[in-house]
Design a protein around this motif. Sequence first.
Motif, PDB file in Angstrom:
ATOM      1  N   UNK A  29      41.223  10.012  52.576  1.00 30.83           N
ATOM      2  CA  UNK A  29      41.605  11.200  53.337  1.00 30.83           C
ATOM      3  C   UNK A  29      42.947  11.768  52.874  1.00 30.83           C
ATOM      4  N   UNK A  30      43.093  13.089  53.035  1.00 30.97           N
ATOM      5  CA  UNK A  30      44.383  13.752  52.814  1.00 30.97           C
ATOM      6  C   UNK A  30      45.215  13.498  54.073  1.00 30.97           C
ATOM      7  N   UNK A  31      46.253  12.655  53.997  1.00 31.25           N
ATOM      8  CA  UNK A  31      46.972  12.236  55.212  1.00 31.25           C
ATOM      9  C   UNK A  31      47.658  13.359  55.979  1.00 31.25           C
ATOM     10  N   UNK A  32      47.941  14.468  55.334  1.00 33.31           N
ATOM     11  CA  UNK A  32      48.563  15.587  56.050  1.00 33.31           C
ATOM     12  C   UNK A  32      47.541  16.416  56.817  1.00 33.31           C
ATOM     13  N   UNK A  33      46.246  16.193  56.522  1.00 33.36           N
ATOM     14  CA  UNK A  33      45.187  16.983  57.159  1.00 33.36           C
ATOM     15  C   UNK A  33      44.314  16.183  58.121  1.00 33.36           C
ATOM     16  N   UNK A  34      44.019  14.920  57.757  1.00 29.83           N
ATOM     17  CA  UNK A  34      43.055  14.146  58.540  1.00 29.83           C
ATOM     18  C   UNK A  34      43.522  12.710  58.737  1.00 29.83           C
ATOM     19  N   UNK A  35      43.187  12.160  59.905  1.00 25.94           N
ATOM     20  CA  UNK A  35      43.642  10.811  60.252  1.00 25.94           C
ATOM     21  C   UNK A  35      42.557   9.759  60.195  1.00 25.94           C
ATOM     22  N   UNK A  36      41.302  10.150  60.329  1.00 24.46           N
ATOM     23  CA  UNK A  36      40.216   9.179  60.387  1.00 24.46           C
ATOM     24  C   UNK A  36      38.918   9.823  59.931  1.00 24.46           C
ATOM     25  N   UNK A  37      37.967   8.965  59.590  1.00 26.07           N
ATOM     26  CA  UNK A  37      36.628   9.464  59.275  1.00 26.07           C
ATOM     27  C   UNK A  37      35.605   8.541  59.906  1.00 26.07           C
ATOM     28  N   UNK A  38      34.403   9.074  60.063  1.00 25.99           N
ATOM     29  CA  UNK A  38      33.317   8.311  60.651  1.00 25.99           C
ATOM     30  C   UNK A  38      31.996   8.839  60.089  1.00 25.99           C
ATOM     31  N   UNK A  39      31.048   7.920  59.906  1.00 25.05           N
ATOM     32  CA  UNK A  39      29.682   8.287  59.539  1.00 25.05           C
ATOM     33  C   UNK A  39      28.839   8.198  60.798  1.00 25.05           C
ATOM     34  N   UNK A  40      28.081   9.234  61.090  1.00 25.94           N
ATOM     35  CA  UNK A  40      27.224   9.255  62.273  1.00 25.94           C
ATOM     36  C   UNK A  40      25.861   9.843  61.931  1.00 25.94           C
ATOM     37  N   UNK A  41      24.801   9.419  62.649  1.00 24.57           N
ATOM     38  CA  UNK A  41      23.527  10.119  62.513  1.00 24.57           C
ATOM     39  C   UNK A  41      23.750  11.601  62.814  1.00 24.57           C
ATOM     40  N   UNK A  42      23.019  12.471  62.141  1.00 22.26           N
ATOM     41  CA  UNK A  42      23.343  13.893  62.176  1.00 22.26           C
ATOM     42  C   UNK A  42      23.411  14.486  63.586  1.00 22.26           C
ATOM     43  N   UNK A  43      22.553  14.087  64.501  1.00 24.11           N
ATOM     44  CA  UNK A  43      22.594  14.657  65.853  1.00 24.11           C
ATOM     45  C   UNK A  43      23.886  14.254  66.562  1.00 24.11           C
ATOM     46  N   UNK A  44      24.292  12.998  66.418  1.00 22.60           N
ATOM     47  CA  UNK A  44      25.553  12.541  67.011  1.00 22.60           C
ATOM     48  C   UNK A  44      26.745  13.229  66.352  1.00 22.60           C
ATOM     49  N   UNK A  45      26.666  13.415  65.050  1.00 23.59           N
ATOM     50  CA  UNK A  45      27.756  14.101  64.335  1.00 23.59           C
ATOM     51  C   UNK A  45      27.900  15.532  64.850  1.00 23.59           C
ATOM     52  N   UNK A  46      26.782  16.215  65.008  1.00 22.89           N
ATOM     53  CA  UNK A  46      26.835  17.593  65.505  1.00 22.89           C
ATOM     54  C   UNK A  46      27.470  17.638  66.888  1.00 22.89           C
TER      55      UNK A  46
END
Length: 158
Positions: free
Chosen positions: A116-133
């Motif tokens: 991640x670009x630390x000045x823009x984002x703090x975390x990431x996650x992978x989710x099934x598409x419906x949960x992500x939406x």
Amino acid sequence: MDAYKLPESALVVIHTAELEVLLIERVDHPGFWQSVTGSKDDPSEALEETARREVQEETGIVIGSAQVPRAALSDWDWQVAYEIYPIWRHRYALGVTRNTEHWFGLLVPREIEITLAPREHTAYIWLPYVEAAARCFSPSNRAAILQLPARMTPRISR
């Protein structure tokens, strides 16, 4: 401020073949989850280049590498215009209130490394598409993610 943002952007839904979607959390607004998105650097920048650049800047994923070939990026040939949230209008020229967002998909292996670009984002996650939406704060981002299954299905000519 060096320059105002251009009101034309690329949104890239990064996903796996199993329809898991990568979401990233904004530094400036904890709890605001989104796909990779960003504005053109200049009016002559091709939208595909904007998409590739933003993916690399925000996630470290290099499109055109052995792990993610150029063909993994697909232009969904879809755009939406929306009202820019008031909290971000100061980034645009005076009087600019709408942005045109162009949608792309990027198929990646699930085990791909994310930086991640630390000045823009703090975390990431992978989710099934419906949960992500459901987790996205942006209505257009939600709509793009929900189109993923249709975008993955080969179109049959009749």
